[in-house]
Design a protein around this motif. Structure first.
Motif, PDB file in Angstrom:
ATOM      1  N   LEU A 107       0.938  -1.313  -0.052  1.00 42.68           N
ATOM      2  CA  LEU A 107      -0.076  -0.018   0.040  1.00 42.68           C
ATOM      3  C   LEU A 107       0.817   1.323  -0.110  1.00 42.68           C
ATOM      4  O   LEU A 107       0.333   2.283  -0.185  1.00 42.68           O
ATOM      5  CB  LEU A 107      -0.787  -0.040   1.194  1.00 42.68           C
ATOM      6  CG  LEU A 107      -2.039  -0.984   1.047  1.00 42.68           C
ATOM      7  CD1 LEU A 107      -2.852  -0.906   2.294  1.00 42.68           C
ATOM      8  CD2 LEU A 107      -2.988  -0.907  -0.153  1.00 42.68           C
ATOM      9  N   ASP A 108       2.121   1.291   0.145  1.00 39.40           N
ATOM     10  CA  ASP A 108       2.952   2.211   0.086  1.00 39.40           C
ATOM     11  C   ASP A 108       4.510   1.780  -0.133  1.00 39.40           C
ATOM     12  O   ASP A 108       4.571   0.586   0.199  1.00 39.40           O
ATOM     13  CB  ASP A 108       2.876   3.126   1.283  1.00 39.40           C
ATOM     14  CG  ASP A 108       3.470   4.473   1.210  1.00 39.40           C
ATOM     15  OD1 ASP A 108       3.888   4.920   0.001  1.00 39.40           O
ATOM     16  OD2 ASP A 108       3.764   5.261   2.268  1.00 39.40           O
ATOM     17  N   ILE A 109       5.485   2.678  -0.368  1.00 37.83           N
ATOM     18  CA  ILE A 109       6.652   2.395  -0.744  1.00 37.83           C
ATOM     19  C   ILE A 109       7.359   2.546   0.817  1.00 37.83           C
ATOM     20  O   ILE A 109       6.815   2.927   1.728  1.00 37.83           O
ATOM     21  CB  ILE A 109       7.631   3.354  -1.711  1.00 37.83           C
ATOM     22  CG1 ILE A 109       7.278   4.739  -1.057  1.00 37.83           C
ATOM     23  CG2 ILE A 109       7.031   3.077  -2.943  1.00 37.83           C
ATOM     24  CD1 ILE A 109       8.488   5.696  -1.972  1.00 37.83           C
ATOM     25  N   GLY A 110       8.318   1.823   1.095  1.00 40.98           N
ATOM     26  CA  GLY A 110       8.895   1.491   2.329  1.00 40.98           C
ATOM     27  C   GLY A 110      10.049   2.717   2.609  1.00 40.98           C
ATOM     28  O   GLY A 110      10.374   3.372   1.930  1.00 40.98           O
ATOM     29  N   PRO A 111      10.796   2.661   3.915  1.00 45.24           N
ATOM     30  CA  PRO A 111      11.659   3.615   4.149  1.00 45.24           C
ATOM     31  C   PRO A 111      12.829   3.717   3.221  1.00 45.24           C
ATOM     32  O   PRO A 111      13.391   4.784   2.847  1.00 45.24           O
ATOM     33  CB  PRO A 111      11.951   3.263   5.565  1.00 45.24           C
ATOM     34  CG  PRO A 111      11.466   2.128   6.086  1.00 45.24           C
ATOM     35  CD  PRO A 111      10.304   1.796   5.000  1.00 45.24           C
ATOM     36  N   ARG A 112      13.575   2.264   2.732  1.00 44.47           N
ATOM     37  CA  ARG A 112      14.591   2.533   2.062  1.00 44.47           C
ATOM     38  C   ARG A 112      14.245   3.254   0.560  1.00 44.47           C
ATOM     39  O   ARG A 112      14.997   3.745   0.087  1.00 44.47           O
ATOM     40  CB  ARG A 112      15.033   0.867   1.816  1.00 44.47           C
ATOM     41  CG  ARG A 112      15.830   0.796   2.973  1.00 44.47           C
ATOM     42  CD  ARG A 112      16.747  -0.538   2.734  1.00 44.47           C
ATOM     43  NE  ARG A 112      15.875  -1.691   2.320  1.00 44.47           N
ATOM     44  CZ  ARG A 112      16.282  -2.545   1.360  1.00 44.47           C
ATOM     45  NH1 ARG A 112      17.298  -2.145   0.573  1.00 44.47           N
ATOM     46  NH2 ARG A 112      15.492  -3.723   0.982  1.00 44.47           N
ATOM     47  N   SER A 113      13.026   2.961   0.178  1.00 43.09           N
ATOM     48  CA  SER A 113      12.474   3.391  -1.297  1.00 43.09           C
ATOM     49  C   SER A 113      12.436   5.082  -0.976  1.00 43.09           C
ATOM     50  O   SER A 113      12.967   5.683  -1.863  1.00 43.09           O
ATOM     51  CB  SER A 113      11.415   2.646  -1.579  1.00 43.09           C
ATOM     52  OG  SER A 113      11.190   1.187  -1.738  1.00 43.09           O
TER      53      SER A 113
ATOM     54  N   PRO B 239       0.280   9.552  -6.966  1.00 47.55           N
ATOM     55  CA  PRO B 239       1.126   8.991  -5.695  1.00 47.55           C
ATOM     56  C   PRO B 239       1.796   7.855  -5.374  1.00 47.55           C
ATOM     57  O   PRO B 239       1.510   6.781  -6.337  1.00 47.55           O
ATOM     58  CB  PRO B 239      -0.240   8.913  -4.667  1.00 47.55           C
ATOM     59  CG  PRO B 239      -1.195   8.635  -5.391  1.00 47.55           C
ATOM     60  CD  PRO B 239      -0.935   9.152  -6.719  1.00 47.55           C
ATOM     61  N   PHE B 240       2.744   7.850  -4.471  1.00 44.93           N
ATOM     62  CA  PHE B 240       3.567   6.763  -4.306  1.00 44.93           C
ATOM     63  C   PHE B 240       2.962   5.554  -3.552  1.00 44.93           C
ATOM     64  O   PHE B 240       3.053   4.334  -3.692  1.00 44.93           O
ATOM     65  CB  PHE B 240       4.705   6.985  -3.510  1.00 44.93           C
ATOM     66  CG  PHE B 240       6.118   7.552  -4.182  1.00 44.93           C
ATOM     67  CD1 PHE B 240       6.719   6.647  -4.880  1.00 44.93           C
ATOM     68  CD2 PHE B 240       6.326   8.731  -4.114  1.00 44.93           C
ATOM     69  CE1 PHE B 240       7.830   7.054  -5.648  1.00 44.93           C
ATOM     70  CE2 PHE B 240       7.342   9.348  -4.574  1.00 44.93           C
ATOM     71  CZ  PHE B 240       7.998   8.429  -5.346  1.00 44.93           C
ATOM     72  N   GLY B 241       1.712   6.075  -2.860  1.00 46.06           N
ATOM     73  CA  GLY B 241       0.979   5.092  -2.407  1.00 46.06           C
ATOM     74  C   GLY B 241      -0.640   5.207  -1.949  1.00 46.06           C
ATOM     75  O   GLY B 241      -1.141   6.085  -2.770  1.00 46.06           O
ATOM     76  N   ALA B 242      -1.394   4.391  -1.579  1.00 41.48           N
ATOM     77  CA  ALA B 242      -2.653   4.844  -1.108  1.00 41.48           C
ATOM     78  C   ALA B 242      -2.807   5.949  -0.016  1.00 41.48           C
ATOM     79  O   ALA B 242      -3.136   5.877   1.009  1.00 41.48           O
ATOM     80  CB  ALA B 242      -3.360   3.456  -0.953  1.00 41.48           C
ATOM     81  N   PHE B 243      -2.383   7.158  -0.620  1.00 42.87           N
ATOM     82  CA  PHE B 243      -2.160   8.389   0.169  1.00 42.87           C
ATOM     83  C   PHE B 243      -3.335   8.739   1.030  1.00 42.87           C
ATOM     84  O   PHE B 243      -3.482   9.588   1.839  1.00 42.87           O
ATOM     85  CB  PHE B 243      -1.774   9.419  -0.714  1.00 42.87           C
ATOM     86  CG  PHE B 243      -2.817  10.216  -1.344  1.00 42.87           C
ATOM     87  CD1 PHE B 243      -3.060   9.712  -2.637  1.00 42.87           C
ATOM     88  CD2 PHE B 243      -3.200  11.359  -0.953  1.00 42.87           C
ATOM     89  CE1 PHE B 243      -4.114  10.226  -3.466  1.00 42.87           C
ATOM     90  CE2 PHE B 243      -4.352  12.122  -1.786  1.00 42.87           C
ATOM     91  CZ  PHE B 243      -4.543  11.376  -2.939  1.00 42.87           C
ATOM     92  N   GLU B 244      -4.722   8.551   0.640  1.00 38.08           N
ATOM     93  CA  GLU B 244      -5.898   8.677   1.162  1.00 38.08           C
ATOM     94  C   GLU B 244      -6.030   8.385   2.583  1.00 38.08           C
ATOM     95  O   GLU B 244      -6.889   8.804   3.423  1.00 38.08           O
ATOM     96  CB  GLU B 244      -7.264   8.448   0.474  1.00 38.08           C
ATOM     97  CG  GLU B 244      -7.211   9.003  -1.009  1.00 38.08           C
ATOM     98  CD  GLU B 244      -6.532   8.048  -2.232  1.00 38.08           C
ATOM     99  OE1 GLU B 244      -5.776   7.242  -1.755  1.00 38.08           O
ATOM    100  OE2 GLU B 244      -7.063   8.471  -3.257  1.00 38.08           O
ATOM    101  N   MET B 245      -5.335   7.178   3.024  1.00 37.37           N
ATOM    102  CA  MET B 245      -5.289   6.475   4.076  1.00 37.37           C
ATOM    103  C   MET B 245      -4.094   6.381   4.735  1.00 37.37           C
ATOM    104  O   MET B 245      -2.916   6.134   4.368  1.00 37.37           O
ATOM    105  CB  MET B 245      -5.628   5.081   3.759  1.00 37.37           C
ATOM    106  CG  MET B 245      -6.839   4.801   3.024  1.00 37.37           C
ATOM    107  SD  MET B 245      -7.269   2.843   2.839  1.00 37.37           S
ATOM    108  CE  MET B 245      -6.065   2.381   1.981  1.00 37.37           C
ATOM    109  N   GLU B 246      -4.242   6.886   6.121  1.00 37.68           N
ATOM    110  CA  GLU B 246      -2.798   6.941   6.832  1.00 37.68           C
ATOM    111  C   GLU B 246      -2.638   5.349   7.278  1.00 37.68           C
ATOM    112  O   GLU B 246      -3.712   4.578   7.621  1.00 37.68           O
ATOM    113  CB  GLU B 246      -3.112   7.776   8.439  1.00 37.68           C
ATOM    114  CG  GLU B 246      -2.912   9.162   7.941  1.00 37.68           C
ATOM    115  CD  GLU B 246      -2.992   9.786   9.286  1.00 37.68           C
ATOM    116  OE1 GLU B 246      -2.909   9.153  10.622  1.00 37.68           O
ATOM    117  OE2 GLU B 246      -3.665  11.060   9.214  1.00 37.68           O
ATOM    118  N   PRO B 247      -1.359   4.822   7.498  1.00 39.26           N
ATOM    119  CA  PRO B 247      -0.271   5.642   7.260  1.00 39.26           C
ATOM    120  C   PRO B 247       0.177   5.384   5.903  1.00 39.26           C
ATOM    121  O   PRO B 247       1.736   5.704   5.642  1.00 39.26           O
ATOM    122  CB  PRO B 247       0.661   4.944   8.401  1.00 39.26           C
ATOM    123  CG  PRO B 247       0.154   3.487   8.369  1.00 39.26           C
ATOM    124  CD  PRO B 247      -1.195   3.380   7.874  1.00 39.26           C
TER     125      PRO B 247
END
Ligand code: AMP
Length: 397
Positions: free
Chosen positions: A293-299, A318-326
Motif C-alpha cells: 500500500l506504500d513504498i517503504g523507508p529504503r525506497s 502518488p507513491f501509495g494509497a495516500f488517502e489512508m494513514e499511514p
C-alpha cells in the motif's frame, strides 16, 4: 514565451474579447464549493477589463446533453463577480439574439458571462456553424483554459482558427512551466509516476522514458513492474496481463539510457483500510496475503537521494494509497523533500493530473512546488507527448 501569442501581443482596448476559461468548478446545492479555478483566471479577466477590453466569458459546465438548468453557469458567474469584486453580467444563451444583444450593450471594461457552451451540440462537435455563431460575438479569442486544451471543441479550438488567437495569463503560466519541465528542462530531469494502474499511463511511461534521465515508479503501478521482474506481490493491486508491457517499457528505458527506479521495499497490510496493521518488508518478502500500500523507508531514502542529484522534476501520481494513514508516508516524505529543494532554488518541480494535486496538498508541499497544474486530462496528454489542439492554435506560425 515567443512560441505562443499572448496578451502582450495585442491591444484589447475597445475590443470584444471572447475569453475561454475553465469554470467547471465543484458545486453543491447550487453553490460553488471550491473556487480555485475561478481564482486562477481572475487575473486575466482583470487585466483585459483594466485595459478597456470587453470581456465575454465562454465556458462549459458538466456534461449536459442539451440545455439543462442544473448545469447553468449563472451561479458560477455570480461567484466570479464576488471574486473579481466587479459586476459580471450573465446572458442566458451563448449564441443568437440574446447573446448578441448582451454583447452589444457592453461598455469598455465590462465583463459578461455567456451560458454553458455545451448546451449546444455544436460545441463538442466543433461544428463550423456554431463556431461562426460564437465568432460573431467577438473581435478576438483568448484561451485561458489549459485544462480543456486537449479537446478540439468549438470554444477551445475552432474559434482559434476563426479569430486572432492569444494565450491568457493562466495558459501562459502553464505553458511556460510545462516547457521548463519537459521541453527544454535543465538536466538531469526525473519523473515520478505513481497512482493506481499501468493501463491508464502506458503512453505516458512510453513518452517519458525517451525524455527523462530518471523514471521513478510508485503506487499500484509499481506492483505490475515488480511482477514483471518475477517478484511476488501477494494480493496487491497489479495488472498481471500487463507484465509483458511493463518489461517492454523497461527495455525501452534501457535503450534510451533512462534509469528506472522501482521500490526496493514496501509497506504491506492485509486490509485496504486506514490504520490497518502494517509492516515494512523487502519487495522480495511480500507474503501471499499481503497488499503493498506504500513504498517503504529504503525506497523513500532512495527517491530523496535521486532528488538531490537532479535539476528538474515532473510528478504525476502518488507513491501509495495516500488517502489512508499511514500509507501516505511515502508520498508525503518525497513531496516534502522536493518542496524543500525547490524552495532552496535547487530544483524546478512541476506536478499535475488527477489525484496528484490532492496528494501534494495533503502533504503540505504544493505551495512550494514551482508549478502545480490543476488540469487533469490535459496534463496527462501533455506528459504523453501529445499535441494539445487548444494550445496548437496559439502557436506563432
Ligand atoms: P491515479 O489516479 O492513477 O493517479 O491513481 C491514484 C490512486 O492510486 C489513489 O487513489 C491511490 O490510493 C491509489 N494507489 C496508489 N498506490 C496504491 C497501491 N499500492 N495500492 C492501491 N492503490 C494505490
Amino acid at each position: 514565451m515567443s512560441a505562443f501569442r499572448t496578451l502582450d501581443d495585442v491591444d484589447v482596448k475597445g475590443k470584444r474579447v471572447l475569453l475561454r476559461v475553465d469554470l467547471n468548478v465543484p458545486m453543491e446545492s447550487g453553490r460553488v464549493t471550491d473556487a480555485t479555478r475561478i481564482e486562477r483566471i481572475a487575473p486575466t479577466i482583470a487585466e483585459i477589463a483594466g485595459k478597456g477590453g470587453k470581456v465575454v466569458i465562454l465556458a462549459h459546465f458538466g456534461r449536459p446533453k442539451g440545455p439543462d438548468p442544473k448545469d447553468s453557469l449563472k451561479p458560477v458567474a455570480e461567484e466570479t463577480a464576488r471574486i473579481l469584486k466587479r459586476p459580471v453580467a450573465f446572458a442566458t444563451e451563448c449564441i443568437g439574439p440574446v447573446a448578441e444583444t448582451a454583447v452589444a450593450e457592453m461598455k469598455n471594461g465590462d465583463v459578461l458571462c455567456l451560458e454553458n457552451t455545451r448546451f449546444h451540440k455544436g460545441e463538442e462537435k466543433n461544428d463550423p456553424a456554431f463556431v461562426e455563431a460564437l465568432a460573431k460575438l467577438g473581435d478576438l479569442w483568448v484561451n485561458d483554459a489549459f485544462s480543456a486544451a486537449h479537446r478540439a471543441h468549438a470554444s477551445t479550438e475552432g474559434l482559434g482558427r476563426k479569430l486572432p488567437a492569444y494565450a491568457g495569463r493562466t495558459m501562459q503560466a502553464e505553458l511556460e512551466a510545462l516547457s521548463k519541465a519537459l521541453e527544454a528542462p535543465q538536466r538531469p530531469v526525473a519523473a515520478i509516476v505513481g497512482g493506481a494502474k499501468v493501463s491508464t499511463k502506458l503512453e505516458l511511461l512510453g513518452n517519458l522514458v525517451a525524455k527523462v534521465n530518471v523514471l521513478m515508479i510508485g503506487g499500484g503501478m509499481a506492483n505490475t513492474f515488480l511482477l514483471a521482474q518475477g517478484k511476488n506481490v501477494g494480493k496487491s493491486l497489479a495488472e498481471r496481463d500487463l507484465a509483458g508491457t511493463a518489461r517492454e517499457i523497461l527495455a525501452k528505458a534501457k535503450v534510451a539510457n533512462c534509469e528506472v527506479v522501482l521500490p526496493v521495499d514496501a509497506i504491506v497490510a492485509q486490509k485496504f483500510e486506514a490504520n490497518a496493521p502494517s509492516r515494512s518488508v523487502s519487495v522480495d518478502a511480500v507474503g501471499p496475503d499481503d497488499m503493498i500500500l506504500d513504498i517503504g523507508p529504503r525506497s523513500i531514502e532512495h527517491a530523496v537521494s535521486v532528488l538531490a542529484r537532479i535539476k528538474t522534476l515532473v510528478w504525476n501520481g502518488p507513491f501509495g494509497a495516500f488517502e489512508m494513514e499511514p500509507f501516505d508516508t511515502g508520498t508525503i516524505e518525497v513531496a516534502e523533500a522536493a518542496a524543500e529543494r525547490t524552495a532552496a532554488g535547487h530544483l524546478v518541480s512541476v506536478a499535475g493530473g488527477g489525484d496528484t494535486v490532492a496528494a501534494l496538498n495533503a502533504a503540505g508541499a504544493a505551495d512550494r512546488f514551482t508549478y502545480v497544474s490543476t488540469a487533469g486530462g490535459a496534463f496527462l496528454e501533455w506528459m504523453e507527448g501529445k499535441a494539445l489542439p487548444g494550445v496548437e492554435v496559439l502557436r506563432v506560425k
